[in-house]
Design a protein around this motif. Structure first.
Motif: not given
Length: 522
Positions: A25, A66-68, A93, A432, A435, A515
């Motif tokens: 991240a 999860e990533f945004s 990712y 989250h 990140e 996120s």
């Protein structure tokens, strides 16, 4: 440090140690600075790669991890992903955003030197923190590459430490003389060693053996379940969990139910938890809500006692549920955990003290347990892990007088210059948490905003610590689950973003945050 075969300098503005969730991240958010990511192993993934068992799963649904800007495939799937699925998601990712090109695999950091101007900050005369990218090297990092054993030196203006608090340094019990594992005739291992076994080797270790698992958190519970599954049939031996401190456990289906909603990541639920610097109204109202918060905790405790055989097996903790939630120690149970206990395949022994004898474990009540294998699910020493990495005098500043690492916004140690820590604090969703702090860190490095004075940052971290102390006796775990939305609000405000991320006040108050609510603002 091993004798150097080659010694030369490689300069880069940003260095990142570790290629787990936090390191990847950080690399993505700082990609415009062409960071160098130093990863000691041959793969990304961190603890998900190197500390997982065959049965290890995420403890939250996909949509909460999860990533945004990179949603899970089938993100509405209610099953909890396995560690292999998490590694696949992380690799997807990193590939999608072309982050792997920054990673130097098999590159272990063996020494760090401070070469910045002046000495460590004097906390008696705090001033300004200064820019993260100062235009000249502040840290020199020695890296041993595998398999050549060559030592290379790097120079960085900013060093981002993303090694987390788990893995690498196991927390080992200390015993009185002549009561340690040296007098025991069986096999002893820590979970970090067990996690290195493949599925067949792990099954061979457990099958037909009397196994004692020391601990009662997620790893211990998963391991005991694996042990029970390996010992089915009449010839199978039971696994005994040796428990010093009980913690609240919850069934997996409960994550989607009403009880968890009462403590979940909603703005209305987190309003029940007092948080510093939130204005006069909040500070007046929050003490009045304290009885309500305790009532919610009591309701959840009674719910769990009805749904699970905690009393039957002597597994009901003495402390409130809220304390485990506030310290990120609430474990999600495998579906068959108590069914295996009902079959006699998992047994429990609670004891404040234990030690070895030649055939197993002995307890404070003078009873003994025979065991062929003892597996220590006793956790990891995250503080020592960082202290061993940093040079003096910074290693002595890692924790303050309360025994906790003071991190402003969970990222900047006010007394350690040009260094950031990502992945050290915990929350309901560590991905989250990492990140959004990487987004904040990137903008801080680019001087989109400035940090408060060192004095103000220390004051802020001190206030947060007092809040955690009031919420849980386990405050040293540095978990922000009860005020993570408030934390995100403050991060957003510093970045110049709106702190309230929903479309209307009803969703803002009662819909869970994730996120996806923290995507980049246009």
């Amino acid at each position: 440090m091993a004798a150097e075969q080659i010694s030369f300098r490689k300069s880069s503005r940003v260095g990142i140690i570790g290629a787990g969730i936090s390191g990847i991240a950080a690399a993505k958010q700082l990609s415009h600075h062409n960071p160098v990511v130093l990863e000691a192993t041959d793969s990304i993934g961190g603890v998900w790669k190197h500390c997982s068992f065959a049965s290890t799963r995420l403890q939250t649904p996909r949509c909460d991890f999860e990533f945004s800007d990179y949603p899970w495939p089938e993100r509405d799937n209610s099953s909890f992903p396995t560690y292999l699925e998490i590694l696949e998601y992380l690799h997807g990712y990193a590939t999608h955003f072309d982050v792997l090109k920054y990673v130097r695999f098999n590159s272990k950091v063996v020494e760090i030197r401070y070469v910045g101007e002046g000495q460590a900050t004097d906390s008696d005369a705090p001033g300004e923190f200064g820019p993260l990218l100062s235009g000249h090297p502040v840290w020199e990092v020695a890296v041993e590459t595998y398999p050549s054993k060559t030592v290379e030196w790097y120079e960085f203006e900013l060093l981002v430490v993303c090694i987390g608090k788990y893995g690498d340094v196991p927390r080992m019990p200390v015993f009185p003389p002549n009561k340690g594992q040296d007098i025991y005739s069986g096999k002893v291992m820590h979970t970090i060693e067990y996690s290195k076994l493949d599925k067949e080797a792990a099954r061979e270790l457990l099958k037909g053996k009397k196994v004692a698992v020391v601990g009662y958190k997620k790893s211990a519970i998963d391991l005991a379940t694996e042990c029970a599954e390996a010992n089915q049939g009449e010839d199978g031996q039971p696994c005994t969990m040796v428990i010093r401190t009980l913690h609240w456990t919850v069934p997996a289906y409960w994550i989607w139910g009403l009880p968890f909603f009462l403590f979940y990541s909603t703005r209305s639920s987190q309003f029940l938890h007092q948080r510093p610097n939130q204005g006069l109204l909040r500070n007046l109202i929050c003490p009045l809500l304290s009885p309500l918060r305790k009532a919610v905790s009591k309701f959840i405790e009674s719910y769990l006692v009805r749904k699970l055989p905690l009393v039957k097996y002597g597994l009901k903790p003495d402390h409130p549920f809220e304390e485990d939630y506030a310290s990120c120690q609430m474990a999600i149970l495998p579906e068959n955990f108590f069914s295996e206990a009902d079959k006699g395949k998992i047994m429990f022994k609670t004891t404040p003290k234990w030690w070895f004898w030649n055939k197993g474990l002995e307890f404070e009540d003078n009873t003994k347990l025979e065991a062929d294998v003892v597996i220590l699910a006793t956790g990891f020493d995250g503080k020592k892990k960082i202290q061993d990495l940093l040079p003096r005098p910074f290693s002595s500043l890692v924790v303050d007088s309360s025994g906790v690492m003071p991190l402003y916004r969970g990222t900047i140690h006010p007394l350690i210059p040009n260094m950031a820590f990502v992945g050290y604090i915990e929350s309901v969703s560590n991905l989250h948490t990492a990140e959004i702090r990487c987004k904040w860190l990137s903008r801080l490095a680019d001087e989109v905003f400035k940090l408060p004075s060192i004095e103000k940052m220390l004051e802020q971290t001190g206030e947060e610590m007092e809040i955690m102390k009031k919420t849980t006796r386990f405050y040293k775990r540095h978990c922000i689950s009860t005020f993570s939305i408030n934390h995100s609000d403050e991060i957003c405000e510093e970045m110049g973003w709106k702190s309230w991320r929903k479309n209307n006040w009803l969703l803002e108050a009662f819909a869970p945050y994730s996120s996806q609510d923290y995507g980049e603002e246009k």
